[in-house]
Design an enzyme around this catalytic site. Structure first.
Site, PDB file in Angstrom:
ATOM      1  N   SER A 191      79.275  49.837  80.683  1.00  0.00           N
ATOM      2  CA  SER A 191      79.505  50.315  82.043  1.00  0.00           C
ATOM      3  C   SER A 191      80.470  51.505  82.093  1.00  0.00           C
ATOM      4  CB  SER A 191      80.006  49.128  82.878  1.00  0.00           C
ATOM      5  OG  SER A 191      80.002  49.419  84.233  1.00  0.00           O
ATOM      6  N   ASP A 354      69.709  47.821  87.453  1.00  0.00           N
ATOM      7  CA  ASP A 354      70.216  46.563  86.893  1.00  0.00           C
ATOM      8  C   ASP A 354      70.996  45.751  87.932  1.00  0.00           C
ATOM      9  OD1 ASP A 354      72.726  47.730  87.110  1.00  0.00           O
ATOM     10  OD2 ASP A 354      73.059  47.924  84.951  1.00  0.00           O
ATOM     11  N   HIS A 386      73.530  43.960  85.402  1.00  0.00           N
ATOM     12  CA  HIS A 386      74.520  44.860  84.799  1.00  0.00           C
ATOM     13  C   HIS A 386      75.493  44.155  83.832  1.00  0.00           C
ATOM     14  CE1 HIS A 386      76.691  48.560  84.431  1.00  0.00           C
ATOM     15  NE2 HIS A 386      77.790  48.086  84.969  1.00  0.00           N
TER      16      HIS A 386
END
Ligand SMILES: *[C@@H]1O[C@H](CO)[C@@H](O)[C@H](O)[C@H]1NC(C)=O
Ligand SMILES: *[C@@H]1O[C@H](CO)[C@@H](O)[C@H](O)[C@H]1NC(C)=O
Ligand SMILES: *[C@@H]1O[C@H](CO)[C@@H](O)[C@H](O)[C@H]1NC(C)=O
Length: 426
Positions: A191, A354, A386
């Site tokens: 991320s 996601d 995610h």
């Protein structure tokens, strides 16, 4: 408006089955050291209040001489409503326009404990255990690089004291892998950690990258921001705490340096409408106008001078990259605001992604597949959220398999592998 995911061609073949890997010490001796770079909020943040601290509420004064305490995650604030203003105050930053840099609120010192150790991470436990099962040892061949995720870095010519220090520390950790073990590191980022890792690589000369980085594994990278990043600035952030007043939510969301890094970039999002009112439509090209319209004028200059220049192009890092992303999860793509304008409720139109990051941003790395000399492999995992890399069995297995393969130099082809439930290649 969930879009049907594009059909993908399985173009990358693994040279060897991964099941034969052993976790014994003989195997461990051949491992490339791994450096983990977590996402936003995925490591601990400690705070200490100094004499300069001015408590925003009486309940916040009690913590004045307690030494270092956990600011994030802070379980007291989850339970005790009187602690919410303290948490909000201490989590907020200040953008000092004169100094052109961000700093903590006055009287708040912060630090990230356990730099170098996987103990620092939140939510990575299962992946870390599996890596240890493969022979990795925390603090020896396995390292983590926690950071103060409220901050970020800035382009040359703009100070960014906290982020610059982090880049020095992260760079050193990566370098030491080679100096100590004689082998370059595999950097595994998730991320926001992907955006930082990518910018770290670009900030280092190519010979440094090639010497110290064996491979980069990106988990859920958002190299073009995401639509929800706009909503977080207009609505604020509550960190899962109950009943946070709107001004506190806005202050936490808007003062953090990293907040502007979530904004969708013109390069990746183009003209797609992301926020709409009855009077105007905002795309990634209208972010300045959007910031003005939500009453966040102070954000415009840092956005234009400190954030946008870093994301106007996405040059390939020229070290091997594997990108593992989730797809096929409804992801906010356009916010349609009603009579109350950008401050009111919004109807959300969903697209592919996601659940958090839009597909265009997850797929932004795919432009490197055309670049000669850039090794790139993309693995798409259907239905994986995610954060699913650390919790969904098949996603966890795929992530481990990619880390393992990254150490083996078997990726010769550029390709996209699309998996559902399991990756049959493995
Ligand atoms: C939470 O934060 C407050 C200050 O905002 C501090 O006094 C307290 O010790 C922290 N506690 C825990 C358990 O996180
Ligand atoms: C957004 O940008 C486009 C093109 O740059 C412009 O035509 C439009 O008026 C802008 N919209 C807003 C709301 O500022
Ligand atoms: C994940 O890997 C483990 C051990 O390697 C295996 O037992 C399990 O069946 C795998 N799970 C999935 C969903 O692929």
């Amino acid at each position: 408006m969930v879009l049907a995911p594009a059909l993908l061609v399985v173009a990358a073949l693994l040279a060897q089955p991964l099941g034969s890997r052993s976790g014994d010490d003989a195997g461990a001796a051949n491992l490339h050291p791994v450096v983990l770079v977590p996402g936003y909020g995925s490591d601990q943040l400690e705070a200490m209040l100094t004499a300069a601290y001015e408590p925003p509420a009486p309940a916040c004064a009690g913590s004045a001489d307690q030494g270092w305490f956990p600011l994030w995650p802070n379980h007291t604030a989850m339970r005790d409503a009187s602690q919410v203003p303290c948490f909000a105050d201490q989590m907020s930053l200040v953008y000092d326009a004169g100094a052109d840099d961000y700093r903590n609120a006055d009287g708040v010192a912060t630090r990230t404990p356990f730099f170098g150790s996987a103990r620092a991470l939140i939510g990575w436990d299962r992946l870390v255990q599996q890596l240890e099962g493969m022979g990795y040892r925390d603090g020896e061949t396995l390292h983590a690089a926690p950071y103060d995720f409220r901050y970020a870095v800035a382009p040359p010519g703009h100070p960014s004291a906290v982020g610059d220090r982090y880049f020095r520390d992260l760079g050193r950790l990566i370098q030491e892998s080679r100096l100590i073990h004689g082998r370059p590191a595999i950097v595994v980022a998730h991320s926001f950690g992907c955006a930082l890792t990518y910018q770290l690589l670009l900030s280092r000369p190519l010979p440094w990258r090639r010497r110290y980085v064996k491979h980069v594994v990106l988990l859920g990278p958002a190299l073009g921001g995401f639509a929800h990043g706009m909503r977080l600035l207009s609505a604020g952030m509550d960190y899962g705490l109950p009943n946070v007043p709107r001004p506190a939510m806005l202050r936490m969301a808007r003062t953090q340096q990293s907040a502007l890094w979530r904004l969708p970039t013109p390069l990746v999002f183009g003209d797609r409408p992301l926020a709409m009112t009855s009077a105007a439509a905002y795309s990634a090209r209208n972010v300045s106008a959007f910031l003005e319209a939500i009453g966040f004028q102070e954000g415009v200059r840092p956005y234009l001078t400190r954030v946008l220049p870093m994301w106007e192009a996405l040059p390939p890092p020229m070290v091997p990259v594997t990108s593992v992303v989730g797809f096929g999860v409804s992801t906010p793509e356009t916010y349609v605001f009603g009579a109350d304008g950008l401050e009111g409720e919004a109807e959300v139109l969903y697209g592919d992604g996601d659940g958090e990051i839009n597909m265009v941003s997850l797929a932004a790395v795919e432009r490197w597949s055309e670049v000669e000399g850039q090794v790139l492999k993309v693995v798409r995992l259907r239905g994986v959220h995610h954060d699913g890399f650390f919790s969904i069995d098949f996603a966890l297995n795929s992530t481990l398999a990619e880390i393992s393969e990254a150490g083996e130099s078997v990726i010769e082809q550029i390709g996209i592998v699309s998996c559902q439930q399991k990756c049959s290649d493995y």
